[in-house]
Design a protein around this motif. Sequence first.
Motif, PDB file in Angstrom:
ATOM      1  N   LEU A 144     -33.399 -13.640 -42.053  1.00  0.00           N
ATOM      2  CA  LEU A 144     -32.254 -14.352 -41.475  1.00  0.00           C
ATOM      3  C   LEU A 144     -30.928 -13.636 -41.725  1.00  0.00           C
ATOM      4  O   LEU A 144     -29.879 -14.109 -41.291  1.00  0.00           O
ATOM      5  CB  LEU A 144     -32.179 -15.763 -42.055  1.00  0.00           C
ATOM      6  CG  LEU A 144     -33.366 -16.684 -41.753  1.00  0.00           C
ATOM      7  CD1 LEU A 144     -33.184 -18.031 -42.450  1.00  0.00           C
ATOM      8  CD2 LEU A 144     -33.508 -16.880 -40.241  1.00  0.00           C
ATOM      9  N   ALA A 145     -30.958 -12.533 -42.459  1.00  0.00           N
ATOM     10  CA  ALA A 145     -29.732 -11.766 -42.683  1.00  0.00           C
ATOM     11  C   ALA A 145     -29.202 -11.251 -41.346  1.00  0.00           C
ATOM     12  O   ALA A 145     -29.968 -10.790 -40.498  1.00  0.00           O
ATOM     13  CB  ALA A 145     -29.998 -10.617 -43.638  1.00  0.00           C
ATOM     14  N   GLU A 146     -27.896 -11.340 -41.148  1.00  0.00           N
ATOM     15  CA  GLU A 146     -27.280 -10.972 -39.874  1.00  0.00           C
ATOM     16  C   GLU A 146     -26.292  -9.831 -40.070  1.00  0.00           C
ATOM     17  O   GLU A 146     -25.370  -9.931 -40.883  1.00  0.00           O
ATOM     18  CB  GLU A 146     -26.569 -12.184 -39.269  1.00  0.00           C
ATOM     19  CG  GLU A 146     -27.500 -13.329 -38.955  1.00  0.00           C
ATOM     20  CD  GLU A 146     -26.766 -14.540 -38.396  1.00  0.00           C
ATOM     21  OE1 GLU A 146     -25.519 -14.467 -38.287  1.00  0.00           O
ATOM     22  OE2 GLU A 146     -27.428 -15.534 -38.080  1.00  0.00           O
ATOM     23  N   ARG A 147     -26.470  -8.787 -39.310  1.00  0.00           N
ATOM     24  CA  ARG A 147     -25.591  -7.631 -39.413  1.00  0.00           C
ATOM     25  C   ARG A 147     -24.149  -7.998 -39.066  1.00  0.00           C
ATOM     26  O   ARG A 147     -23.202  -7.439 -39.616  1.00  0.00           O
ATOM     27  CB  ARG A 147     -26.094  -6.527 -38.485  1.00  0.00           C
ATOM     28  CG  ARG A 147     -25.312  -5.230 -38.579  1.00  0.00           C
ATOM     29  CD  ARG A 147     -25.959  -4.130 -37.761  1.00  0.00           C
ATOM     30  NE  ARG A 147     -27.299  -3.834 -38.229  1.00  0.00           N
ATOM     31  CZ  ARG A 147     -28.108  -2.952 -37.663  1.00  0.00           C
ATOM     32  NH1 ARG A 147     -27.705  -2.295 -36.584  1.00  0.00           N
ATOM     33  NH2 ARG A 147     -29.311  -2.734 -38.154  1.00  0.00           N
ATOM     34  N   SER A 148     -23.973  -8.955 -38.154  1.00  0.00           N
ATOM     35  CA  SER A 148     -22.624  -9.330 -37.736  1.00  0.00           C
ATOM     36  C   SER A 148     -21.807  -9.934 -38.869  1.00  0.00           C
ATOM     37  O   SER A 148     -20.581  -9.980 -38.801  1.00  0.00           O
ATOM     38  CB  SER A 148     -22.703 -10.330 -36.577  1.00  0.00           C
ATOM     39  OG  SER A 148     -23.356 -11.522 -36.990  1.00  0.00           O
ATOM     40  N   ARG A 149     -22.481 -10.404 -39.918  1.00  0.00           N
ATOM     41  CA  ARG A 149     -21.766 -11.012 -41.038  1.00  0.00           C
ATOM     42  C   ARG A 149     -21.371  -9.994 -42.111  1.00  0.00           C
ATOM     43  O   ARG A 149     -20.609 -10.318 -43.018  1.00  0.00           O
ATOM     44  CB  ARG A 149     -22.631 -12.101 -41.680  1.00  0.00           C
ATOM     45  CG  ARG A 149     -22.896 -13.258 -40.741  1.00  0.00           C
ATOM     46  CD  ARG A 149     -23.705 -14.352 -41.410  1.00  0.00           C
ATOM     47  NE  ARG A 149     -23.997 -15.404 -40.448  1.00  0.00           N
ATOM     48  CZ  ARG A 149     -23.207 -16.435 -40.201  1.00  0.00           C
ATOM     49  NH1 ARG A 149     -22.081 -16.573 -40.875  1.00  0.00           N
ATOM     50  NH2 ARG A 149     -23.525 -17.345 -39.310  1.00  0.00           N
ATOM     51  N   LEU A 150     -21.929  -8.793 -42.032  1.00  0.00           N
ATOM     52  CA  LEU A 150     -21.654  -7.810 -43.071  1.00  0.00           C
ATOM     53  C   LEU A 150     -20.174  -7.464 -43.145  1.00  0.00           C
ATOM     54  O   LEU A 150     -19.577  -7.433 -44.229  1.00  0.00           O
ATOM     55  CB  LEU A 150     -22.473  -6.536 -42.817  1.00  0.00           C
ATOM     56  CG  LEU A 150     -23.985  -6.656 -42.960  1.00  0.00           C
ATOM     57  CD1 LEU A 150     -24.656  -5.339 -42.593  1.00  0.00           C
ATOM     58  CD2 LEU A 150     -24.355  -7.045 -44.391  1.00  0.00           C
ATOM     59  N   ARG A 151     -19.560  -7.204 -42.014  1.00  0.00           N
ATOM     60  CA  ARG A 151     -18.169  -6.755 -42.027  1.00  0.00           C
ATOM     61  C   ARG A 151     -17.206  -7.799 -42.570  1.00  0.00           C
ATOM     62  O   ARG A 151     -16.398  -7.486 -43.447  1.00  0.00           O
ATOM     63  CB  ARG A 151     -17.748  -6.307 -40.623  1.00  0.00           C
ATOM     64  CG  ARG A 151     -16.341  -5.743 -40.597  1.00  0.00           C
ATOM     65  CD  ARG A 151     -16.004  -5.152 -39.242  1.00  0.00           C
ATOM     66  NE  ARG A 151     -14.645  -4.633 -39.227  1.00  0.00           N
ATOM     67  CZ  ARG A 151     -14.090  -4.043 -38.190  1.00  0.00           C
ATOM     68  NH1 ARG A 151     -14.773  -3.885 -37.056  1.00  0.00           N
ATOM     69  NH2 ARG A 151     -12.850  -3.602 -38.257  1.00  0.00           N
ATOM     70  N   PRO A 152     -17.262  -9.065 -42.080  1.00  0.00           N
ATOM     71  CA  PRO A 152     -16.323 -10.048 -42.652  1.00  0.00           C
ATOM     72  C   PRO A 152     -16.572 -10.325 -44.127  1.00  0.00           C
ATOM     73  O   PRO A 152     -15.629 -10.518 -44.893  1.00  0.00           O
ATOM     74  CB  PRO A 152     -16.549 -11.306 -41.792  1.00  0.00           C
ATOM     75  CG  PRO A 152     -17.842 -11.100 -41.094  1.00  0.00           C
ATOM     76  CD  PRO A 152     -17.980  -9.628 -40.920  1.00  0.00           C
ATOM     77  N   MET A 153     -17.841 -10.324 -44.556  1.00  0.00           N
ATOM     78  CA  MET A 153     -18.126 -10.565 -45.965  1.00  0.00           C
ATOM     79  C   MET A 153     -17.653  -9.406 -46.838  1.00  0.00           C
ATOM     80  O   MET A 153     -17.084  -9.606 -47.916  1.00  0.00           O
ATOM     81  CB  MET A 153     -19.621 -10.817 -46.168  1.00  0.00           C
ATOM     82  CG  MET A 153     -20.096 -12.142 -45.598  1.00  0.00           C
ATOM     83  SD  MET A 153     -21.885 -12.405 -45.759  1.00  0.00           S
ATOM     84  CE  MET A 153     -22.032 -12.574 -47.540  1.00  0.00           C
TER      85      MET A 153
END
Length: 457
Positions: free
Chosen positions: A233-242
């Motif tokens: 369920l890990a999402e690449r789109s969340r990497l940058r904001p996190m």
Amino acid sequence: MTATAAPEVERPGAPRRGMLIGLLVNGGARALLVATPAVTLPLVTGGLGTVNYGAYAVITAIAAFLPWADFGVSLSMVTSVSQASGRGDTAGMRAVVSTGLAMLLGVGAALLAGSVLLWALVDWRSVLGLTDPGVTADVSLAVLFVFLSFAVGIPANLGMKVMLGLQMNRAFAFWQAASVPVVIAAVAGGHALGASLPWFVLATVGTPNLMAVLASLWLFRRARPDIAPRLALAERSRLRPMLSLGAAFAVNSIAWAVGYSTSSIVISHAVGAEAAGVYNVSERLSSVGFMVFESLLLPLWPMFGARLAAGDYAGTRRNVRTAALVSTVVGLVVSAAFVWAAPPVIRVWLGEAYVPSQGLLLALAVSSVIQFAAEPFGLVLSGAGAKRFLLVSALLMAVTTLPLSIWLADAVGVAGPTWALCISLTVFVLAPSAYYAHRHTAAPATEPVTGPVTAPN
């Protein structure tokens, strides 16, 4: 379907009584944690002696630098989870937790490999200023234990960060308190068996991670299985904001490490290992009041984040003003009590060799007052995700404190690094944080709040 939250969660509209109970239980748990050295330090100093206790103080100071090795991801999760919780976005919370776990496992693996490499290549006795012939020969092994502890602890503490973001204050407090008897038992066992420096370092730095693992298992298997992480369920789109928000928290952690933990190393080089031990004992005692009160305020971080996400700027501003006033008054009282009580307490507790000078006592008291005053402003900015401000403020503090500490240590001795911290905290943290927090809660934020990206349907 969105699962029902655990009973511990204090949502933005929860009764004031529930919030106060959450604050108090966190304060009680932190009080147990900061009281632990009252039991363990006499055992450590008795087992190691003054010179090797100074080495212990310097080596364990390294631990303050390692939480930033996760690039601030675990701290960014507190803000991201609290904001998703404020919106009632359970799917978003699970995606944030899953993405965070994938990143933390990668960091832990890298730190594990790097630990072995540093152990083999670096002469830690010279780096840490522990060249006194009275210092034990196994300094490098003790340093290795610090690194290995954090390689395990970074992913292990995932559950604790999620509890904080969900405002599960009673559960968070319970698991914090549960580590106390584990640490005491490990230190007492080492003292009884005549253990050396590496064991005492491992006992105090590494054993809390055992309870962190159990806490994460409890949270994701029993309390909140609806947000249990899955790597799929890990999402690449969340990497940058996190990572973007986490970078601000990571730099902030480094800055505090530079301000506090380098003091022992600077003193070890400029004055000697025994002086580093005296400073370490005094600094620990001076921080007791702040650490307990900080835990009382800590649940305000996710509460501020959830309220700002819901648009409640006026209520947040009132709460910040109240918290800042109360925190400053408490800080003045606690610091005055420290200056008066520290010498006799240390004399009875550990012996005359660890009693500090009046100059060091005064410097530590002033530093404590500044921290008390600044803490509420830092919490609201963390909850708002004001990453740009946190990043710049922390960087300015970091690049100023260390060289100033070295200069003042040579000029005035053991109290010099603490006075350096007082100067940098006031100029680069307290004053600008108060101004920016006031502006940030007066109206809709001018800086976009960085939170998790909404999960696709």
